[in-house]
Design a protein around this motif. Structure first.
Motif, PDB file in Angstrom:
ATOM      1  N   VAL A 168      -1.606  -9.935   0.539  1.00 33.19           N
ATOM      2  CA  VAL A 168      -2.672  -9.751   1.532  1.00 33.19           C
ATOM      3  C   VAL A 168      -2.332  -8.594   2.469  1.00 33.19           C
ATOM      4  O   VAL A 168      -3.174  -7.736   2.770  1.00 33.19           O
ATOM      5  CB  VAL A 168      -2.895 -11.042   2.329  1.00 33.19           C
ATOM      6  CG1 VAL A 168      -3.768 -10.780   3.564  1.00 33.19           C
ATOM      7  CG2 VAL A 168      -3.541 -12.111   1.450  1.00 33.19           C
ATOM      8  N   ARG A 169      -1.086  -8.570   2.937  1.00 32.76           N
ATOM      9  CA  ARG A 169      -0.676  -7.491   3.846  1.00 32.76           C
ATOM     10  C   ARG A 169      -0.829  -6.127   3.205  1.00 32.76           C
ATOM     11  O   ARG A 169      -1.335  -5.187   3.822  1.00 32.76           O
ATOM     12  CB  ARG A 169       0.768  -7.712   4.288  1.00 32.76           C
ATOM     13  CG  ARG A 169       1.324  -6.564   5.139  1.00 32.76           C
ATOM     14  CD  ARG A 169       2.747  -6.833   5.591  1.00 32.76           C
ATOM     15  NE  ARG A 169       3.656  -7.066   4.483  1.00 32.76           N
ATOM     16  CZ  ARG A 169       4.165  -6.092   3.715  1.00 32.76           C
ATOM     17  NH1 ARG A 169       3.846  -4.817   3.947  1.00 32.76           N
ATOM     18  NH2 ARG A 169       5.005  -6.386   2.737  1.00 32.76           N
ATOM     19  N   VAL A 171      -2.783  -5.214   0.583  1.00 29.86           N
ATOM     20  CA  VAL A 171      -4.194  -4.885   0.382  1.00 29.86           C
ATOM     21  C   VAL A 171      -4.824  -4.446   1.699  1.00 29.86           C
ATOM     22  O   VAL A 171      -5.579  -3.465   1.758  1.00 29.86           O
ATOM     23  CB  VAL A 171      -4.959  -6.081  -0.218  1.00 29.86           C
ATOM     24  CG1 VAL A 171      -6.458  -5.815  -0.212  1.00 29.86           C
ATOM     25  CG2 VAL A 171      -4.489  -6.361  -1.645  1.00 29.86           C
ATOM     26  N   GLN A 172      -4.498  -5.148   2.783  1.00 27.61           N
ATOM     27  CA  GLN A 172      -5.062  -4.798   4.085  1.00 27.61           C
ATOM     28  C   GLN A 172      -4.602  -3.411   4.534  1.00 27.61           C
ATOM     29  O   GLN A 172      -5.374  -2.661   5.151  1.00 27.61           O
ATOM     30  CB  GLN A 172      -4.682  -5.842   5.123  1.00 27.61           C
ATOM     31  CG  GLN A 172      -5.423  -5.703   6.445  1.00 27.61           C
ATOM     32  CD  GLN A 172      -6.921  -5.950   6.298  1.00 27.61           C
ATOM     33  OE1 GLN A 172      -7.345  -6.956   5.724  1.00 27.61           O
ATOM     34  NE2 GLN A 172      -7.733  -5.017   6.797  1.00 27.61           N
ATOM     35  N   GLU A 173      -3.359  -3.051   4.217  1.00 33.17           N
ATOM     36  CA  GLU A 173      -2.873  -1.715   4.564  1.00 33.17           C
ATOM     37  C   GLU A 173      -3.716  -0.640   3.892  1.00 33.17           C
ATOM     38  O   GLU A 173      -4.089   0.367   4.527  1.00 33.17           O
ATOM     39  CB  GLU A 173      -1.408  -1.559   4.142  1.00 33.17           C
ATOM     40  CG  GLU A 173      -0.426  -2.334   5.011  1.00 33.17           C
ATOM     41  CD  GLU A 173       0.992  -2.295   4.463  1.00 33.17           C
ATOM     42  OE1 GLU A 173       1.206  -1.713   3.370  1.00 33.17           O
ATOM     43  OE2 GLU A 173       1.899  -2.850   5.122  1.00 33.17           O
ATOM     44  N   LYS A 175      -6.790  -1.057   2.778  1.00 34.91           N
ATOM     45  CA  LYS A 175      -8.134  -1.126   3.331  1.00 34.91           C
ATOM     46  C   LYS A 175      -8.198  -0.427   4.678  1.00 34.91           C
ATOM     47  O   LYS A 175      -9.145   0.323   4.957  1.00 34.91           O
ATOM     48  CB  LYS A 175      -8.574  -2.586   3.477  1.00 34.91           C
ATOM     49  CG  LYS A 175     -10.018  -2.719   3.940  1.00 34.91           C
ATOM     50  CD  LYS A 175     -10.478  -4.166   3.944  1.00 34.91           C
ATOM     51  CE  LYS A 175     -11.938  -4.242   4.399  1.00 34.91           C
ATOM     52  NZ  LYS A 175     -12.414  -5.644   4.441  1.00 34.91           N
ATOM     53  N   ASP A 176      -7.203  -0.621   5.519  1.00 32.49           N
ATOM     54  CA  ASP A 176      -7.161   0.048   6.818  1.00 32.49           C
ATOM     55  C   ASP A 176      -7.077   1.565   6.669  1.00 32.49           C
ATOM     56  O   ASP A 176      -7.516   2.314   7.550  1.00 32.49           O
ATOM     57  CB  ASP A 176      -5.971  -0.453   7.638  1.00 32.49           C
ATOM     58  CG  ASP A 176      -6.127  -1.899   8.086  1.00 32.49           C
ATOM     59  OD1 ASP A 176      -7.258  -2.428   8.033  1.00 32.49           O
ATOM     60  OD2 ASP A 176      -5.109  -2.512   8.465  1.00 32.49           O
ATOM     61  N   VAL A 205      -5.972 -14.421  -1.559  1.00 31.32           N
ATOM     62  CA  VAL A 205      -6.079 -13.032  -1.106  1.00 31.32           C
ATOM     63  C   VAL A 205      -7.479 -12.684  -0.626  1.00 31.32           C
ATOM     64  O   VAL A 205      -7.665 -12.207   0.488  1.00 31.32           O
ATOM     65  CB  VAL A 205      -5.636 -12.057  -2.217  1.00 31.32           C
ATOM     66  CG1 VAL A 205      -5.790 -10.607  -1.767  1.00 31.32           C
ATOM     67  CG2 VAL A 205      -4.187 -12.336  -2.623  1.00 31.32           C
ATOM     68  N   MET A 206      -8.470 -12.906  -1.475  1.00 33.17           N
ATOM     69  CA  MET A 206      -9.819 -12.468  -1.137  1.00 33.17           C
ATOM     70  C   MET A 206     -10.336 -13.074   0.173  1.00 33.17           C
ATOM     71  O   MET A 206     -10.917 -12.357   1.001  1.00 33.17           O
ATOM     72  CB  MET A 206     -10.771 -12.752  -2.300  1.00 33.17           C
ATOM     73  CG  MET A 206     -10.443 -11.925  -3.532  1.00 33.17           C
ATOM     74  SD  MET A 206     -11.528 -12.252  -4.964  1.00 33.17           S
ATOM     75  CE  MET A 206     -13.081 -11.591  -4.365  1.00 33.17           C
ATOM     76  N   VAL A 209      -8.566 -11.176   3.311  1.00 34.59           N
ATOM     77  CA  VAL A 209      -8.737  -9.746   3.582  1.00 34.59           C
ATOM     78  C   VAL A 209      -9.985  -9.562   4.429  1.00 34.59           C
ATOM     79  O   VAL A 209     -11.070 -10.004   4.074  1.00 34.59           O
ATOM     80  CB  VAL A 209      -8.828  -8.932   2.287  1.00 34.59           C
ATOM     81  CG1 VAL A 209      -9.095  -7.464   2.599  1.00 34.59           C
ATOM     82  CG2 VAL A 209      -7.552  -9.079   1.479  1.00 34.59           C
ATOM     83  N   ASP A 210      -9.823  -8.916   5.570  1.00 32.16           N
ATOM     84  CA  ASP A 210     -10.955  -8.742   6.509  1.00 32.16           C
ATOM     85  C   ASP A 210     -12.121  -8.009   5.860  1.00 32.16           C
ATOM     86  O   ASP A 210     -11.918  -7.058   5.124  1.00 32.16           O
ATOM     87  CB  ASP A 210     -10.495  -7.947   7.731  1.00 32.16           C
ATOM     88  CG  ASP A 210      -9.452  -8.735   8.536  1.00 32.16           C
ATOM     89  OD1 ASP A 210      -8.693  -8.097   9.269  1.00 32.16           O
ATOM     90  OD2 ASP A 210      -9.421  -9.963   8.408  1.00 32.16           O
TER      91      ASP A 210
END
Length: 210
Positions: A168-169, A171-173, A175-176, A205-206, A209-210
């Motif tokens: 998750v971390r 994927v978020q990186e 995405k950011d 995960v899904m 993720v924001d």
């Protein structure tokens, strides 16, 4: 001698299979232009250095108008320029987060210079393993993709490997940094493990993720 760098092992085999050599970028540009010509004209004509045809008819035509969106891969400057010239999106393979940010900024600058609207579609395709723990995921990923990278830093930065929390971390990186989709290239020792990974991505995960 064809200068393929790290792509020699695979791209060289591709060239040998079809009896051509080199000029990968210019060929790609011509093929894109040629297929756009076919998609958008009832009778298509294209004359290039690597491919040419005259008054050919190919049906059915795509439903999307003027043609389906084209997503360009690659991290090189030439690939980035190709994305701006032809692409509706950029989808580089195995970038790090800093490489992705730099590439997106370069694309938007080139879009502005070319007088086109800012690009909206950014993705990545990246090797991945999700497992119960970081150690378990690494044990699956490292033997296969570890040798692809010159060092530990690159392996860590250009894969998504780990527990659900780590996954998750990561994927978020991305995405950011600007991506709006992530194309995973999962590694798995068995089909059952592959299905377990899909379930973890769906369930852990899904939703996170924001």
């Amino acid at each position: 001698t064809t200068k393929l760098g790290n792509h020699r092992s695979n791209a060289g085999k591709e060239y040998d299979a079809v009896g051509i050599s080199g000029n990968r970028g210019p060929r790609t540009d011509e093929y894109i232009e040629a297929i756009i010509e076919i998609w958008t004209n009832a009778s298509a004509t294209y004359k290039g250095k690597y491919t040419s045809f005259e008054d050919i008819e190919v049906f059915p035509k795509p439903l999307q108008k003027p043609h389906p969106p084209i997503y360009i891969g690659g991290r090189s400057e030439f690939a980035i320029q190709r994305a701006v010239k032809y692409g509706a999106g950029w989808n580089p393979s195995q970038p790090s987060v800093p490489q992705l940010r730099e590439g997106i900024a370069r694309i938007q600058d080139l879009c502005a210079r070319a007088g086109r609207a800012p690009m909206k579609n950014f993705g990545i395709n990246i090797p991945s393993v999700i497992a119960a723990t970081d150690k378990e995921a690494d044990a699956i990923a490292r033997p296969t993709v570890g040798p692809m990278f010159p060092g530990e830093k690159e392996y860590q930065e250009r894969t998504i490997v780990g527990s659900p929390e780590t996954f998750v971390r990561r994927v978020q990186e991305f995405k950011d940094a600007g991506v709006n989709y992530v194309e995973l290239k999962p590694l798995y020792p068995s089909m059952e493990h592959f299905m377990q990974q899909l379930r973890l991505i769906r369930d852990e995960v899904m939703p996170a993720v924001d």
